[in-house]
Design a protein around this motif. Sequence first.
Motif, mmCIF file in Angstrom:
data_model
loop_
_atom_site.group_PDB
_atom_site.id
_atom_site.type_symbol
_atom_site.label_atom_id
_atom_site.label_comp_id
_atom_site.label_asym_id
_atom_site.label_seq_id
_atom_site.Cartn_x
_atom_site.Cartn_y
_atom_site.Cartn_z
ATOM 1 N N GLY A 186 0.782 -1.220 0.000
ATOM 2 C CA GLY A 186 0.000 0.000 0.000
ATOM 3 C C GLY A 186 0.815 1.271 0.000
ATOM 4 N N HIS A 187 2.139 1.172 0.014
ATOM 5 C CA HIS A 187 3.008 2.345 0.027
ATOM 6 C C HIS A 187 3.740 2.459 -1.309
ATOM 7 C CE1 HIS A 187 2.329 2.870 4.311
ATOM 8 N NE2 HIS A 187 2.579 1.579 4.472
ATOM 9 N N THR A 188 3.790 3.660 -1.834
ATOM 10 C CA THR A 188 4.500 3.930 -3.087
ATOM 11 C C THR A 188 5.659 4.870 -2.811
ATOM 12 O OG1 THR A 188 2.441 3.701 -4.339
ATOM 13 C CG2 THR A 188 4.279 4.790 -5.440
ATOM 14 N N VAL A 189 6.867 4.489 -3.224
ATOM 15 C CA VAL A 189 8.065 5.298 -2.984
ATOM 16 C C VAL A 189 8.842 5.457 -4.283
ATOM 17 C CG1 VAL A 189 8.271 4.627 -0.561
ATOM 18 C CG2 VAL A 189 9.418 3.262 -2.311
ATOM 19 N N PRO A 190 9.624 6.532 -4.414
ATOM 20 C CA PRO A 190 10.409 6.733 -5.637
ATOM 21 C C PRO A 190 11.636 5.838 -5.665
ATOM 22 C CG PRO A 190 10.874 8.483 -4.083
ATOM 23 C CD PRO A 190 9.766 7.668 -3.478
ATOM 24 N N ILE A 191 12.082 5.548 -6.868
ATOM 25 C CA ILE A 191 13.356 4.868 -7.073
ATOM 26 C C ILE A 191 14.346 5.931 -7.509
ATOM 27 C CG2 ILE A 191 14.596 3.078 -8.335
ATOM 28 C CD1 ILE A 191 11.851 1.777 -8.857
ATOM 29 N N ASN A 192 15.330 6.187 -6.685
ATOM 30 C CA ASN A 192 16.287 7.249 -6.950
ATOM 31 C C ASN A 192 17.522 6.718 -7.673
ATOM 32 O OD1 ASN A 192 14.700 9.230 -5.597
ATOM 33 N ND2 ASN A 192 15.392 8.388 -3.660
ATOM 34 N N ALA A 193 18.366 7.620 -8.114
ATOM 35 C CA ALA A 193 19.582 7.252 -8.839
ATOM 36 C C ALA A 193 20.508 6.425 -7.965
ATOM 37 C CB ALA A 193 20.303 8.518 -9.318
ATOM 38 N N GLU A 194 21.422 5.722 -8.610
ATOM 39 C CA GLU A 194 22.431 4.950 -7.892
ATOM 40 C C GLU A 194 23.163 5.824 -6.880
ATOM 41 O OE1 GLU A 194 24.120 1.720 -8.088
ATOM 42 O OE2 GLU A 194 22.137 1.127 -8.800
ATOM 43 N N LEU A 195 23.527 5.239 -5.762
ATOM 44 C CA LEU A 195 24.301 5.954 -4.758
ATOM 45 C C LEU A 195 25.606 6.450 -5.381
ATOM 46 C CD1 LEU A 195 24.301 6.681 -1.710
ATOM 47 C CD2 LEU A 195 25.704 4.644 -1.354
ATOM 48 N N GLY A 196 25.867 7.733 -5.270
ATOM 49 C CA GLY A 196 27.071 8.322 -5.851
ATOM 50 C C GLY A 196 26.853 8.972 -7.196
ATOM 51 N N ASP A 197 25.722 8.694 -7.829
ATOM 52 C CA ASP A 197 25.420 9.318 -9.127
ATOM 53 C C ASP A 197 24.747 10.663 -8.890
ATOM 54 O OD1 ASP A 197 26.459 7.112 -10.345
ATOM 55 O OD2 ASP A 197 24.536 6.265 -10.973
ATOM 56 N N SER A 198 25.544 11.655 -8.528
ATOM 57 C CA SER A 198 24.993 12.959 -8.166
ATOM 58 C C SER A 198 24.310 13.652 -9.332
ATOM 59 C CB SER A 198 26.099 13.863 -7.603
ATOM 60 O OG SER A 198 27.145 14.027 -8.552
ATOM 61 N N GLU A 199 24.744 13.353 -10.543
ATOM 62 C CA GLU A 199 24.134 13.946 -11.733
ATOM 63 C C GLU A 199 23.050 13.052 -12.327
ATOM 64 O OE1 GLU A 199 24.858 17.020 -12.602
ATOM 65 O OE2 GLU A 199 26.207 17.041 -10.851
ATOM 66 N N GLY A 200 22.779 11.945 -11.678
ATOM 67 C CA GLY A 200 21.793 10.995 -12.182
ATOM 68 C C GLY A 200 22.454 9.749 -12.746
ATOM 69 N N THR A 201 21.703 8.665 -12.823
ATOM 70 C CA THR A 201 22.218 7.397 -13.340
ATOM 71 C C THR A 201 21.981 7.301 -14.841
ATOM 72 O OG1 THR A 201 21.840 6.258 -11.242
ATOM 73 C CG2 THR A 201 22.018 4.885 -13.203
#
Length: 353
Positions: A186-201
Motif C-alpha cells: 500500500g506504500h508507493t516510494v520513488p526509485i532514486n539514482a544509484e548511490l554516488g550518481d549525483s548527476e543521475g544514473t
Amino acid sequence: MTGTDNGREAYAAERAELARLLPPAPGTDLPPGRHEHHRERLMNLIDDDTARARGRTGADAQDRARERAGRPDRSRLLRPSFLAPATALAVAGALVLGYAAQNGGGPADTGDTRSVSQVLLRMSDAAGRSDALPIRDDQFLYTRGTGRDVDLTSGKAVIGPLEESESWYSQKPGPQKKLGLIRQGGHTVPINAELGDSEGTRPGLNRPTYRWLATLPTDPRQLLDYFDEITPKFEGEDRDQALFESIGGLVGHALLPPDTAAGLFEAVALIPGVTRTPDAVDALGRKGVGIARDDERSGVRTEWVFDPEDLSYLGWSSHLTRDTEYGKKGDFMGDSAVIETAVVDKAGVKPQS
C-alpha cells in the motif's frame, strides 16, 4: 557496436555448427516458443536522504520492496547496515557467504552441458523470432511480481513471507535522478539514482533501458566479452558466476530487443558451469525448466525458471548446495515470480486490462 553483416553471418555459422554437433533433440524436449519480454532489474539504491527521512526501518522496508520487484542490488552488500536477502546473495554470493562455507559435499549434479546448450539455443531461436513489445523513451516498464526474502541477521536463514509488489521504470535517455516508482504493502516510494550518481544514473547495466539494450553486440562472444568489461569486479569472486548473474539480471528483468535476447542466451551457453535443471520452481510454485549455476565459493545455486511450453521467463530461485553457517545443504535462499509485464504511459498507473 551492434554487429555488421559479416558479424551476423559468422554468428549464424557458429550457431549452425554448434547445433550440428549437438545430439538430436528427443521428442520430450521443450518446443520453441515466443520469448516473452521481462521486467527490468535495475540495481539502484534508495538514497541516504530518503533513508534518513523515513528512518532505518523505513529504508529497510523500501529495500525489501525493491528486491521483490526483482532488482537485487550489488552495492547493498557493501553496506553492513542492510540485510543481505537472498536475491543479493545470488548476485554476489561470494562476498557474503564465501567465508562461511564449510567443507562438505560438492554441488549436486544438475544435468550435462550438451543438454543446457540445446535448451539455450532453442531459447535464442525463440527470442530472435519474437515480436518486440514497443516502448518509447517517454514511457515506463511496468512489472508486477512476488517473492520471498531470507533474513540473515540472526546468523541463520529466516524465510520471509511471500510479498507482492509493482514497479515502474523510466525509459528516458541520459542520466536521470528519478528512475521510477515502486509500490508494496500500500506504500508507493520513488526509485532514486544509484548511490554516488549525483548527476543521475545513465543508461547501462545499472539502468538497462530498451534504447541502451539495442546498442549491445548481438554476437554471443562479443556480448560476453562486453559484459566482462562492464560488470563490476570484486576480489575473490567467481568471475563466471558474476557474469551469469549480470546477464541474468537482463534475461529475467529487462525488456529486451529480440536480437539482444537471442545473443544473451547464447552468451550464457559459453559460461562454464551453466547447467539445466528439469524441475525448477518459481515463487508461485510454477514448475519449469531451469538454467542454473552453482557458486562454489559461496555454496549458493541460482536457477532461472522458464515455462516448459513457450520458454518464457517465470522467475528465479536459490538454495544452498552445501552446509554453511547460515543453513544446511538444500536450504531455501529466496525466490521470485513474474506475474505481469506491460508498457504504460505514466508511473503509478496500472496497465489497462
